[in-house]
Design an enzyme around this catalytic site. Structure first.
Site: not given
Ligand code: SAH
Length: 499
Positions: A35, A57, A172
Site C-alpha cells: 500500500d 491509491k 483517517m
Molecule cells: N493499519 C493502519 C491504519 C490504516 S488507516 C495502522 O494500524 O496504523 C490509515 C490511517 O492511519 C490514516 O488516515 C491515518 O489516520 C493513520 N496513519 C497511518 N500512518 C500514519 C502516520 N504515520 N501518522 C499519523 N497517522 C497515520
C-alpha cells in the site's frame, strides 16, 4: 506445493519500527503487494526477482478494488507463491486485513498474520502522549473518523463515543475533524477536553498540534495539517507538554547532508538520525574495488614478504583482506608484518577481519603515520602501501626517503556518483553538509552547483578541510577526532552553541 500469504504490518512509518518478522518475510517473498502508507525503503530488502505490486491509491484517487486485491491474493497463493501483503501499521487495525484473511480462509489458501505497530499508538507516543495512563485514561478506543459527509446518517455512534470513559483515537478523517468534534461536544464530550493531532507520526517531518476539543479543528486548519494524521481526544493529550521527547533531541529540526559513499554512509547517517536530524544522503562518490588481478593479486600473493603493511582507509583495509582471502590466505599471513592504519575507522575495519593494527597515529593524516613509523625499521625492507588509486604521495615518498622498498597498490577507484534532481532540491534546505574525505569534497563540489548560503560545512579533519578551502569553501566545523564519532560530536557541539 500450496503457497502461503502473510498479512504483514509494516508499522507507522519509521523504518526502525518494522518488526524482525516482517523484514524476514519481505526478504524471502516471491511476491509483495503493498500500500501507500508503508515506511520508506520498506521494500529495500526484497529479493531482486520478487514480483512487487502496488495496490494502493493512485494519484487520481482510484484504488484497486478490495475484491480485486482479495482475488489476486488467492490467485498468487494458490499458484504456490510465498506472498507478503504489506500494509501500514497493523494489518487488522483499519487495514482491511480481516477481509483479506476471510477471502483466503474461504479459498483454502494458507495464511499467517504478522501484527505491526499501529499508528494510533505510535504517532501519539512519538508526540509524547501515552494513550493510557494510570491517572488519566484506563481505556482507549480506536475509531475511524472516515465519515461520508454526504450521508445523512452517521456510521459513528456519537452518543456512545461522547460517554466513552477514556481516550479516543481517531484514524483517517482529519478533513472531517470539525464536524466530528462538534458532534462529540453536542453529545456531551467536554469542549475543553485536551486533544492533539499528529501528522506523519514517526516519520521525518512529523508535526503535532494540540488544543481543546472545541478549538482543535481550527488549529489543524491554521497549521495546514494533512493526512496521514491521527487525532487523539482525552486528558492524556495534556501530557505532551511534559513528555514531548522527539522535539527535544539535540539535532531536531536540523537538516544534515551526508556526502559519503553509500556503502559507508549508513553509520554516520544513523548516528545523526538518532540525534534527531533530518538526514539527506547525497553520496558523491562510489567505491569501485579493482579485481584481484595484476598488482593487487601480486601483492596478496607476496604478502608475507612485506615487513610493514600500511592501510589508509577502511575500504582499503577491507579490500586487502578480501584480496588475501581470494588467494587462499587470511589474517595469519600478516603475522610477521607491522600493520599500520590511518584512522580509527581503518583500524576497526582491520579488527573486523581479525587483525589488530600495530600502529595507529593520533592524527588521521599520512604525515602523522610517517611520524608514528619513526621507530619501525624500514631500510632495505619491503613496505606495502595499499590504498585508493587517487591518493597523495606523502607516505610512500617519506618511506622511500628512509630507504624502504615501497610497493604502492591501488585496491579501488573512487568514481563520481551523479546527484538526482530530488537530491539537488533537498540540498537547498541543508543546515549542515558533512565531508569525510578530500575525495568526497572534490566529487561533491563537482556534482553540486554550489552550496546553499546558510549551510555550515563540517569536515572530518585538516586534510579534508584544506581541500575544501582550496575549492573556495569556508569550513565552519572541523572534528578533533578524525572519525565518525569525532565528526558527530563536533557537529553536535556547533548545533548546541548556535541554538
Ligand atoms: N493499519 C493502519 C491504519 C490504516 S488507516 C495502522 O494500524 O496504523 C490509515 C490511517 O492511519 C490514516 O488516515 C491515518 O489516520 C493513520 N496513519 C497511518 N500512518 C500514519 C502516520 N504515520 N501518522 C499519523 N497517522 C497515520
Amino acid at each position: 506445493m500450496p503457497g502461503i500469504v502473510y498479512l504483514v504490518g509494516a508499522g507507522p512509518g519509521d523504518p526502525g519500527l518494522m518488526t524482525r518478522r516482517s523484514l524476514e518475510l519481505i526478504a524471502r517473498a516471491d511476491a509483495i503487494l503493498y500500500d501507500r502508507l508503508i515506511p520508506p525503503a520498506a521494500l529495500a530488502g526484497a529479493r531482486p526477482d520478487a514480483d512487487l505490486r502496488y495496490v494502493g491509491k493512485r494519484p487520481g484517487g482510484h484504488s484497486m478494488d478490495q475484491s480485486e486485491i482479495n482475488a489476486l491474493l488467492v490467485e498468487l497463493g494458490s499458484a504456490g507463491k510465498r506472498v507478503v501483503r504489506l500494509k501500514g501499521g497493523d494489518p487488522f487495525v483499519f487495514g482491511r486485513g480481516g477481509e483479506e484473511a476471510q477471502a483466503l480462509a474461504e479459498a483454502g489458501v494458507p495464511f499467517e498474520v504478522v501484527p505491526g505497530v499501529t499508528a494510533g499508538v505510535a504517532a501519539p507516543a512519538y508526540a509524547g502522549i501515552p494513550v493510557t495512563h494510570r491517572d488519566d485514561a484506563s481505556a482507549v478506543a480506536f475509531v475511524t473518523g472516515h465519515e461520508n459527509p454526504q450521508k445523512p446518517e452517521s456510521a459513528l455512534d456519537y452518543a456512545a463515543l461522547a460517554s466513552f470513559p477514556g481516550t479516543l483515537v481517531l484514524y483517517m478523517g482529519v478533513r472531517n475533524l470539525a464536524r466530528v468534534a462538534e458532534r462529540l461536544i453536542e453529545h456531551g464530550r467536554p469542549a475543553d477536553e485536551p486533544a492533539a493531532v499528529v501528522e506523519r507520526g514517526t516519520l521525518g517531518g512529523q508535526r503535532a498540534v494540540a488544543g481543546t476539543l472545541a478549538e482543535i479543528a481550527r488549529r489543524v486548519e491554521d497549521e495546514g495539517i494533512r493526512p496521514p494524521a491521527i487525532t487523539l481526544i482525552g486528558r492524556v493529550a495534556r501530557l505532551r507538554e511534559e513528555l514531548a521527547w522527539l522535539e527535544r533531541r539535540p539535532l531536531h529540526g536540523r537538516t544534515v547532508v551526508v556526502t559519503r559513499a553509500r556503502a559507508q554512509a549508513s553509520g554516520l547517517a544513523k548516528r545523526l538520525a538518532d540525534l534527531g536530524a533530518h538526514v539527506i544522503e547525497t553520496p558523491a562518490i562510489r567505491i569501485e574495488p579493482r579485481p584481484v588481478a595484476g598488482e593487487v593479486r601480486a601483492a596478496a600473493e607476496a604478502i608475507e614478504e612485506y615487513r610493514v603493511v600500511c592501510l589508509t582507509s577502511p575500504n582499503g583495509a577491507a579490500l586487502l583482506m578480501e584480496a588475501l582471502y581470494a588467494v587462499g590466505k587470511d589474517a595469519r599471513s600478516l603475522a610477521n608484518a607491522t600493520v599500520a592504519a590511518i584512522g580509527p575507522g581503518t583500524a576497526a575495519a582491520l579488527r573486523g577481519h581479525g587483525v589488530r593494527a600495530d600502529v595507529v597515529p593520533e592524527r588521521s593524516v599520512a604525515e602523522s603515520l610517517v611520524d608514528a613509523l619513526r621507530d619501525v625499521p624500514v631500510e632495505r625492507r619491503r613496505v606495502l602501501v595499499a590504498r585508493a588509486s587517487q591518493a597523495r604521495d606523502v607516505l610512500p615518498r617519506a618511506l622511500r626517503e628512509r630507504g624502504a622498498e615501497v610497493d604502492v597498490v591501488a585496491l579501488y577507484d573512487t568514481v563520481a556518483e551523479p546527484l538526482s534532481d530530488a537530491q539537488r532540491s533537498a540540498l537547498e534546505s541543508a543546515d549542515y553538509i558533512t565531508f569525510t574525505s578530500s575525495s568526497t569534497v572534490r566529487f561533491f563540489m563537482g556534482a553540486a552547483d554550489g552550496l546553499p548560503d546558510a549551510a555550515r560545512v563540517v569536515s572530518i579533519g585538516p586534510v579534508t578541510s584544506a581541500t575544501a578551502r582550496e575549492l573556495g569553501l569556508t569550513v565552519h566545523v572541523e572534528a578533533e577526532r578524525h572519525d565518525v564519532d569525532g565528526l558527530v560530536s563536533a557537529l553536535l557541539a556547533d548545533a548546541e552553541a548556535r541554538s
